[in-house]
Write an enzyme that holds these catalytic residues in place. Structure first.
Site, PDB file in Angstrom:
ATOM      1  N   ASP A 206      82.686   8.682  55.909  1.00 37.53           N
ATOM      2  CA  ASP A 206      82.019   8.157  54.717  1.00 37.53           C
ATOM      3  C   ASP A 206      81.385   6.793  54.998  1.00 37.53           C
ATOM      4  O   ASP A 206      81.981   5.942  55.657  1.00 37.53           O
ATOM      5  CB  ASP A 206      83.073   8.005  53.607  1.00 37.53           C
ATOM      6  CG  ASP A 206      82.461   7.607  52.281  1.00 37.53           C
ATOM      7  OD1 ASP A 206      81.820   8.452  51.655  1.00 37.53           O
ATOM      8  OD2 ASP A 206      82.614   6.432  51.887  1.00 37.53           O
ATOM      9  N   GLU A 250      78.144   9.996  57.804  1.00 36.16           N
ATOM     10  CA  GLU A 250      77.280   9.775  56.634  1.00 36.16           C
ATOM     11  C   GLU A 250      76.549   8.466  56.915  1.00 36.16           C
ATOM     12  O   GLU A 250      77.027   7.378  56.609  1.00 36.16           O
ATOM     13  CB  GLU A 250      78.096   9.672  55.336  1.00 36.16           C
ATOM     14  CG  GLU A 250      77.160   9.681  54.123  1.00 36.16           C
ATOM     15  CD  GLU A 250      77.678   8.940  52.891  1.00 36.16           C
ATOM     16  OE1 GLU A 250      77.120   9.159  51.810  1.00 36.16           O
ATOM     17  OE2 GLU A 250      78.612   8.135  53.010  1.00 36.16           O
TER      18      GLU A 250
HETATM   19  C1  GLC Z   1      79.690   7.960  50.015  1.00 32.70           C
HETATM   20  C2  GLC Z   1      80.180   9.114  49.184  1.00 32.70           C
HETATM   21  C3  GLC Z   1      80.110   8.722  47.743  1.00 32.70           C
HETATM   22  C4  GLC Z   1      80.981   7.513  47.518  1.00 32.70           C
HETATM   23  C5  GLC Z   1      80.601   6.364  48.457  1.00 32.70           C
HETATM   24  C6  GLC Z   1      81.661   5.296  48.486  1.00 32.70           C
HETATM   25  O1  GLC Z   1      78.346   7.703  49.817  1.00 32.70           O
HETATM   26  O2  GLC Z   1      79.460  10.270  49.482  1.00 32.70           O
HETATM   27  O3  GLC Z   1      80.495   9.771  46.895  1.00 32.70           O
HETATM   28  O4  GLC Z   1      80.861   7.071  46.192  1.00 32.70           O
HETATM   29  O5  GLC Z   1      80.457   6.812  49.771  1.00 32.70           O
HETATM   30  O6  GLC Z   1      82.803   5.750  49.155  1.00 32.70           O
END
Ligand code: GLC
Length: 528
Positions: A206, A250
């Site tokens: 994440d 991500e």
């Molecule tokens: C990422 C996740 C999202 C979350 C953020 C903070 O972007 O996909 O859902 O709110 O991180 O952890």
């Protein structure tokens, strides 16, 4: 493990994203859980997915839908137990599915034992060094240390009773770890081993590009020097395991060269392609995005991924039914006019595009049913901090997280067992026509399109990982081959177009008219 997921499975996998809270409720409390997932694993493997990615399942006060983690080595009781998670991993493997867990290294919950210890320890204590505690500005420290804004809106600093402030790039309930501290690094490598030891095949990381920061020196936190060392360390951890464990980032970065650095052979295996997800429904823009994607992945030897939806993004049936078809969090507004019929037609066409481009692909639960964004949720039911911290200007992400409709003619549409309390977010009554049961066997349904496409994806050797070649096509049309025998044609123009010479139409998203492909439609062809 089945053949279709052997080897470096992540290079060409179709990965089904399970947003656990909204997938299936096994124990009847209105919230999805591991029991519900176990009961529906065969639905996912029959759909033709190769792997599942499960959103965070750790104990969490749910200030950000589970991305506020209180304990990285346990399962939230609302979802089940660690023993049940181990069963999910085993049973998924038995049905030929790999399992990807979601790890959140940038921050934890304010209820995490480390943060609680830091609060109790007070200013100057070593426990505060695991986070970013600082004195405030102003005569009495009453102003935040800097003017940095949180990604969710509002200040990125919150004051604690003893007068210090702590940094949170997201919600105040999500304090940022201090990644300069070796104890944080050791802890996360250990957490990684904890899940890899339990048979997890992949880790979705994440907010992977924002770990390194020095908030008193600069407001910059994306892609800062030193970030790559962290993932080199993680790669060493993952590579020490037998089998192919995948690290999936991500990584939201506008600079594609910078993005590709995360995919060097000593770092992550793949990352989500957000430039594709954000791209307009426009042939030229898509073609440029696809070319750039392939060009930046090639030198590092990593496969591309293709994504049109996830738990953070306006559902594509809604997005593609609007005048502006690009996606940006900052542009989200309520009451945007939407043509859902047009949106669905384009979403069908986009599905065949995404599933035939070279590399991996992600399917967000409900995408295969053609669910739209639920926009009329009562504000009192909205949970997303993006909604609350924008003062309601941004509708937030609840609308793409509404529980799945499985069967039946009224809510909860088989999401929960009979007599359970209502699902945690209400489902539109119109979803009676969007349930798995209703769409099954209907050749014109989104579900049967995804099933057919994924079936072909497994039988066509050229699909998944590999290369593509563009072929000549009229303006507004994307046409490319995979190998010698397969072509995908996507018509984004306003007029019907002729198809290239072919032996057979394998699949199409709308009936051909006099052999021609209509607007906002796509087809997969077997070439002569
Ligand atoms: C990422 C996740 C999202 C979350 C953020 C903070 O972007 O996909 O859902 O709110 O991180 O952890």
């Amino acid at each position: 493990m089945s053949d279709r997921t052997a080897g470096e499975w992540w290079r060409g996998a179709a990965i089904y994203q399970v947003y656990l809270r909204s997938f299936a409720d096994g124990n009847g409390d209105g919230v999805g859980d591991l029991a519900g997932l176990r009961a529906h694993l065969s639905y996912i493997s029959d759909l033709g997915a190769d792997a599942i990615w499960i959103n965070p399942w750790f104990p969490s006060p749910m200030a950000d839908g589970g991305y506020d983690v209180a304990d990285f080595r346990a399962i939230d009781p609302v979802f089940g137990t660690l023993a049940e998670a181990e069963k999910v991993i085993q049973e998924a493997h038995d049905s030929g599915l790999r399992v990807i867990a979601d790890l959140v290294p940038n921050h934890c919950s304010d209820q995490h034992a480390w943060f609680q210890a830091a609060l109790a320890g007070g200013p100057g204590s070593p426990s505060r060094e695991l986070f970013w505690f600082r004195k405030g500005r102003g005569a009495n420290g009453e102003l935040p240390p800097t003017d940095l804004r949180s990604i969710f809106g509002g200040p990125a600093w919150t004051r604690v009773p003893d007068g210090e402030w702590y940094l949170h790039l997201f919600a105040p309930e999500q304090p940022d770890f201090n990644w300069d501290n070796p104890a944080v690094r050791e802890e996360f490598e250990d957490i990684l081993r904890f899940w890899l030891d339990r048979g997890i095949d992949g880790i979705r990381i994440d907010s992977a590009a924002v770990l390194i920061k020095d908030p008193l020196v600069s407001d910059e936190y994306e892609d800062q020097p030193g970030i790559h060392e962290i993932y080199e360390g993680w790669r060493r951890v993952a590579d020490a395991y037998s089998g192919d464990r995948a690290l999936i980032g991500e990584v939201w970065l506008p600079d594609q060269e910078a993005f590709a650095k995360y995919l060097r052979p000593t770092e992550l295996n793949t990352a989500f392609n957000f430039s594709f997800l954000q791209c307009a429904w426009d042939a030229e823009a898509l073609r440029a995005c696809i070319d750039e994607t392939i060009a930046i992945h090639a030198p590092v030897g990593a496969p591309a991924t293709w994504v049109i939806a996830n738990h953070d993004i306006t559902r594509e049936v809604t997005r593609f039914g609007r005048k502006v078809t690009t996606f940006a969090f900052a542009d989200k507004r309520r009451d945007t006019p939407t043509d859902l019929v047009l949106g669905e037609r384009r979403a069908r066409a986009a599905a065949l595009l995404m599933l035939s481009l070279p590399g991996g692909a992600y399917i967000y639960q409900g995408e295969e049913l053609g669910l739209e964004e639920v926009e009329d949720l009562d504000d009192s039911l909205r949970e997303d901090p993006m909604f609350h911290r924008s003062g309601g200007a941004n509708p937030g992400r609840d609308g793409c997280r509404v529980p799945m409709p499985w069967s039946g003619s009224e809510p909860p549409f088989g999401f929960s067992p009979a007599d359970a309390p209502a699902p945690w977010l209400p489902q539109p009554t119109g979803w009676a026509a969007r349930t798995v049961a209703a769409e099954t066997g209907d050749p014109s349904s989104m579900l049967e399109l995804y099933r057919a496409a994924l079936r072909i994806r497994h039988t066509e050797e050229a699909l998944g990982d590999g290369v593509m070649s563009w072929i000549a096509a009229p303006d507004g049309v994307l046409a490319f081959t995979r190998g010698h025998g397969f072509a995908c044609v996507v018509n984004l123009s306003a007029d019907p177009v002729d198809l290239p010479a072919h032996r057979e139409v394998l699949l199409n998203t709308a009936p051909l008219v006099d052999g021609r492909l209509g607007p906002d439609s796509s087809a997969w062809l077997r070439l002569a």
